[in-house]
Scaffold this motif. Structure first.
Motif, PDB file in Angstrom:
ATOM      1  N   VAL A  66       0.859  -1.190   0.000  1.00 51.54           N
ATOM      2  CA  VAL A  66       0.000   0.000   0.000  1.00 51.54           C
ATOM      3  C   VAL A  66       0.897   1.243   0.000  1.00 51.54           C
ATOM      4  CG1 VAL A  66      -1.814   1.248   1.229  1.00 51.54           C
ATOM      5  CG2 VAL A  66      -1.765  -1.258   1.297  1.00 51.54           C
ATOM      6  N   PHE A  67       0.604   2.163  -0.912  1.00 50.71           N
ATOM      7  CA  PHE A  67       1.316   3.436  -1.013  1.00 50.71           C
ATOM      8  C   PHE A  67       0.302   4.567  -0.829  1.00 50.71           C
ATOM      9  CE2 PHE A  67       3.594   0.500  -3.793  1.00 50.71           C
ATOM     10  CZ  PHE A  67       4.916   0.699  -3.447  1.00 50.71           C
ATOM     11  N   SER A  71      -3.878  12.790  -3.074  1.00 50.17           N
ATOM     12  CA  SER A  71      -5.285  13.144  -3.279  1.00 50.17           C
ATOM     13  C   SER A  71      -6.021  12.040  -4.032  1.00 50.17           C
ATOM     14  CB  SER A  71      -5.378  14.438  -4.087  1.00 50.17           C
ATOM     15  OG  SER A  71      -4.894  14.203  -5.406  1.00 50.17           O
ATOM     16  N   GLU A  72      -7.332  12.165  -4.043  1.00 48.28           N
ATOM     17  CA  GLU A  72      -8.167  11.229  -4.803  1.00 48.28           C
ATOM     18  C   GLU A  72      -7.837  11.307  -6.292  1.00 48.28           C
ATOM     19  OE1 GLU A  72     -11.001   8.244  -5.529  1.00 48.28           O
ATOM     20  OE2 GLU A  72     -10.099   8.861  -3.639  1.00 48.28           O
ATOM     21  N   SER A  73      -7.548  12.514  -6.786  1.00 52.52           N
ATOM     22  CA  SER A  73      -7.217  12.631  -8.212  1.00 52.52           C
ATOM     23  C   SER A  73      -5.895  11.933  -8.525  1.00 52.52           C
ATOM     24  CB  SER A  73      -7.195  14.093  -8.666  1.00 52.52           C
ATOM     25  OG  SER A  73      -6.237  14.828  -7.953  1.00 52.52           O
ATOM     26  N   ASP A  74      -4.923  12.003  -7.604  1.00 53.63           N
ATOM     27  CA  ASP A  74      -3.669  11.269  -7.799  1.00 53.63           C
ATOM     28  C   ASP A  74      -3.933   9.765  -7.810  1.00 53.63           C
ATOM     29  OD1 ASP A  74      -2.217  13.636  -7.864  1.00 53.63           O
ATOM     30  OD2 ASP A  74      -1.600  13.508  -5.769  1.00 53.63           O
ATOM     31  N   LYS A  75      -4.778   9.321  -6.899  1.00 55.38           N
ATOM     32  CA  LYS A  75      -5.128   7.897  -6.837  1.00 55.38           C
ATOM     33  C   LYS A  75      -5.766   7.452  -8.150  1.00 55.38           C
ATOM     34  CE  LYS A  75      -7.988   4.681  -4.191  1.00 55.38           C
ATOM     35  NZ  LYS A  75      -8.660   4.515  -2.882  1.00 55.38           N
ATOM     36  N   GLN A  76      -6.746   8.213  -8.614  1.00 55.14           N
ATOM     37  CA  GLN A  76      -7.441   7.832  -9.841  1.00 55.14           C
ATOM     38  C   GLN A  76      -6.501   7.834 -11.042  1.00 55.14           C
ATOM     39  OE1 GLN A  76     -10.406   6.399  -9.892  1.00 55.14           O
ATOM     40  NE2 GLN A  76     -10.353   6.661  -7.674  1.00 55.14           N
ATOM     41  N   SER A  97      -4.864   6.094  -0.984  1.00 48.38           N
ATOM     42  CA  SER A  97      -3.783   5.142  -1.204  1.00 48.38           C
ATOM     43  C   SER A  97      -4.076   4.303  -2.436  1.00 48.38           C
ATOM     44  CB  SER A  97      -3.616   4.226   0.014  1.00 48.38           C
ATOM     45  OG  SER A  97      -4.809   3.498   0.234  1.00 48.38           O
ATOM     46  N   VAL A  98      -3.010   3.694  -2.950  1.00 45.84           N
ATOM     47  CA  VAL A  98      -3.124   2.747  -4.051  1.00 45.84           C
ATOM     48  C   VAL A  98      -2.434   1.460  -3.628  1.00 45.84           C
ATOM     49  CG1 VAL A  98      -3.282   4.487  -5.879  1.00 45.84           C
ATOM     50  CG2 VAL A  98      -1.038   3.620  -5.204  1.00 45.84           C
ATOM     51  N   LEU A  99      -2.800   0.385  -4.276  1.00 43.28           N
ATOM     52  CA  LEU A  99      -2.228  -0.927  -3.993  1.00 43.28           C
ATOM     53  C   LEU A  99      -1.414  -1.381  -5.194  1.00 43.28           C
ATOM     54  CD1 LEU A  99      -5.508  -2.626  -2.654  1.00 43.28           C
ATOM     55  CD2 LEU A  99      -3.840  -1.300  -1.369  1.00 43.28           C
ATOM     56  N   CYS A 100      -0.412  -2.197  -4.918  1.00 44.51           N
ATOM     57  CA  CYS A 100       0.397  -2.790  -5.985  1.00 44.51           C
ATOM     58  C   CYS A 100       0.872  -4.148  -5.490  1.00 44.51           C
ATOM     59  CB  CYS A 100       1.593  -1.900  -6.312  1.00 44.51           C
ATOM     60  SG  CYS A 100       2.616  -2.531  -7.668  1.00 44.51           S
TER      61      CYS A 100
END
Length: 139
Positions: A66-67, A71-76, A97-100
């Motif tokens: 998880v990173f 913002s939500e726009s960065d996530k999207q 956050s985003v997952l990888c």
């Protein structure tokens, strides 16, 4: 990618996160590393959970990282770009956050991973720490 900008590795996530200023490493419930700045997580290695599974086998992914993002726009931007290995799950709706999957981290160059880790740190660092670190960078 140029030879000096090789494919990223999971070991690079650890090295890059630990190298940021004022970082502590906590241990999660299964001794999974959680990188924090000012007691705020910015990168962590997640234990297998029912919301992140292989669509074919139904097996839980054992290697989700998880990173945090700003913002939500960065996530999207990251999860909607089919050229990135990032994803999200309904569990993370509204969470910055985003997952990888670790097994896909090599789809990023070391430069790209460095930016993701630094941005995650900046998203969680205090404004004073962020400003001090940014002042040392030669962009």
């Amino acid at each position: 990618m140029p030879a000096e900008d090789r494919a990223a590795r999971v070991a690079d996530v650890h090295r890059l996160a630990a190298a940021m200023p004022h970082v502590t490493v906590e241990q999660g419930p299964r001794s999974n590393p959680v990188y924090q700045v000012g007691r705020k997580s910015f990168v962590f290695f997640r234990t297998p959970r029912p919301d992140a599974v292989d669509p074919e086998s139904g097996e839980r992914y054992p290697d989700v990282i998880v990173f945090w993002v700003e913002s939500e726009s960065d996530k999207q931007a990251l999860v909607q770009d089919p050229g990135t290995p990032f994803f999200t799950t309904p569990h993370f709706d509204g969470h910055p956050s985003v997952l990888c999957r670790g097994s896909r981290i090599g789809e990023l160059s070391l430069t790209e991973l460095t930016e993701v880790v630094q941005d995650a740190w900046l998203a969680q660092a205090s404004p004073r720490r962020a400003a001090a670190w940014l002042a040392t960078q030669s962009h």
